[in-house]
Design a protein around this motif. Structure first.
Motif, mmCIF file in Angstrom:
data_model
loop_
_atom_site.group_PDB
_atom_site.id
_atom_site.type_symbol
_atom_site.label_atom_id
_atom_site.label_comp_id
_atom_site.label_asym_id
_atom_site.label_seq_id
_atom_site.Cartn_x
_atom_site.Cartn_y
_atom_site.Cartn_z
ATOM 1 N N ASP A 136 12.394 -9.289 -15.942
ATOM 2 C CA ASP A 136 11.673 -8.393 -16.535
ATOM 3 C C ASP A 136 12.629 -7.193 -16.134
ATOM 4 O OD1 ASP A 136 9.052 -7.362 -17.550
ATOM 5 O OD2 ASP A 136 9.706 -5.897 -16.064
ATOM 6 N N GLY A 190 4.487 -4.274 -8.850
ATOM 7 C CA GLY A 190 4.783 -5.276 -9.418
ATOM 8 C C GLY A 190 3.518 -5.730 -10.280
ATOM 9 N N CYS A 205 4.293 -9.677 -16.209
ATOM 10 C CA CYS A 205 4.972 -10.832 -15.785
ATOM 11 C C CYS A 205 4.611 -11.270 -14.352
ATOM 12 C CB CYS A 205 6.253 -10.589 -15.664
ATOM 13 S SG CYS A 205 6.756 -9.040 -14.554
ATOM 14 N N TRP A 206 4.247 -10.346 -13.562
ATOM 15 C CA TRP A 206 3.482 -10.657 -12.100
ATOM 16 C C TRP A 206 1.944 -11.035 -12.319
ATOM 17 C CZ3 TRP A 206 5.814 -8.980 -7.387
ATOM 18 C CH2 TRP A 206 5.165 -9.230 -6.294
ATOM 19 N N ARG A 213 5.962 -12.670 -8.329
ATOM 20 C CA ARG A 213 7.147 -12.113 -8.359
ATOM 21 C C ARG A 213 8.314 -13.037 -8.847
ATOM 22 N NH1 ARG A 213 9.559 -9.164 -2.826
ATOM 23 N NH2 ARG A 213 11.463 -8.277 -3.752
ATOM 24 N N LEU A 236 2.175 -5.236 -13.947
ATOM 25 C CA LEU A 236 3.168 -5.628 -14.976
ATOM 26 C C LEU A 236 2.403 -7.153 -15.253
ATOM 27 C CD1 LEU A 236 6.735 -4.894 -13.607
ATOM 28 C CD2 LEU A 236 5.273 -3.723 -15.057
ATOM 29 N N CYS A 253 8.688 -12.456 -12.513
ATOM 30 C CA CYS A 253 9.070 -11.064 -12.898
ATOM 31 C C CYS A 253 10.656 -10.953 -12.843
ATOM 32 C CB CYS A 253 8.607 -9.941 -12.177
ATOM 33 S SG CYS A 253 6.872 -9.639 -12.528
ATOM 34 N N PHE A 293 10.612 -4.278 -14.055
ATOM 35 C CA PHE A 293 10.606 -4.945 -12.416
ATOM 36 C C PHE A 293 11.894 -4.798 -11.708
ATOM 37 C CE2 PHE A 293 10.494 -8.053 -9.270
ATOM 38 C CZ PHE A 293 9.300 -7.713 -8.344
ATOM 39 N N LYS A 294 12.779 -5.206 -12.420
ATOM 40 C CA LYS A 294 14.431 -5.244 -11.731
ATOM 41 C C LYS A 294 14.355 -3.938 -11.325
ATOM 42 C CE LYS A 294 17.574 -7.887 -13.054
ATOM 43 N NZ LYS A 294 18.508 -8.833 -14.221
#
Length: 231
Positions: free
Chosen positions: A113, A96, A101-102, A107, A99, A110, A116-117
């Motif tokens: 995202d 993660g 978002c992280w 977490r 990324l 994310c 990530f999912k």
């Protein structure tokens, strides 16, 4: 050609639609239904009805595992020492943190995202682990060498909290190596030179097991892709 393209679109959309919570249910009911033993301790487990709801709980047996801490600091029973959780062999932190978002909020940031999912839900990277062991291992890296037995009774796993390392039994080292290579290749997750060298050794020392092949085929049918390092 057109049929092939349609099939690829179907498979891709199915994988992208998968969530971590959905994967856990699939793993419990459709993949590990006939191999109900935890990854690190090999402790048998089963689905049990508790307060009208089914929970995945270990079958207590000191021949496999003894809790490191039977109680929380509050004095309450350590419930994670009784239940089975689906652990990411390659921790979410590892795949993660690459990324945005992280990097912007960990977490939690994310959750929406898509990539990530998809990584979080990938069933090739998920194994059943006793909750306490899962919590203690955290996002620690695996270490070369053998575990000192005793931290969790007879379970062949050791967590070095100061060194932030986890030592595991020889018979799952190859499994771990092949999962890391898969995650690295599929999601472009960089591995350190030290890890690559260690995992190559683990891959040779611990050959592919019958169960790895079975799981790989089942995940392929339900998720749409294989771990080629097991093939």
């Amino acid at each position: 050609m057109k049929k092939t393209l349609i099939m690829l679109l179907i498979i891709t959309s199915f994988v992208n639609a998968t969530s971590f919570s959905k994967s856990k249910k699939i793993l419990t009911k459709k993949i590990y239904y006939d191999n109900q033993n935890t990854f690190y301790c090999n402790n048998p487990y089963k689905q049990q009805k508790v307060n009208k709801r089914y929970k995945t709980l270990i079958i207590p047996n000191d021949d496999f595992y003894t809790p490191r801490k039977k109680y929380y600091k509050s004095g309450k029973i350590n419930t994670r020492a009784k239940r089975v959780e689906w652990e990411h062999v390659m921790p979410a932190y590892n795949f993660g943190r690459q990324l945005k978002c992280w990097q912007n909020g960990g977490r939690k940031a994310c959750k929406k995202d898509k990539l990530f999912k998809k990584m979080e839900a990938d069933m090739h990277n998920l194994v059943p682990a006793i909750g306490e062991v899962n919590a203690n291992r955290s996002n620690y890296r695996y270490a070369a060498g053998s575990p000192k037995v005793g931290q969790y009774g007879k379970c062949m796993v050791q967590v070095d909290f100061k060194g932030k390392k986890a030592y595991v039994s020889d018979d799952i080292k190859g499994d771990i190596a092949r999962i890391y290579f898969y995650m690295s290749e599929r999601y472009n997750v960089k591995l350190s030179k030290r890890d690559i060298k260690m995992f190559k050794i683990w891959n040779k020392q611990d050959p592919i097991s019958k169960w790895e092949k079975i799981k790989n085929k089942r995940v392929y049918k339900l998720q749409g892709n294989k771990n080629r390092f097991i093939n």
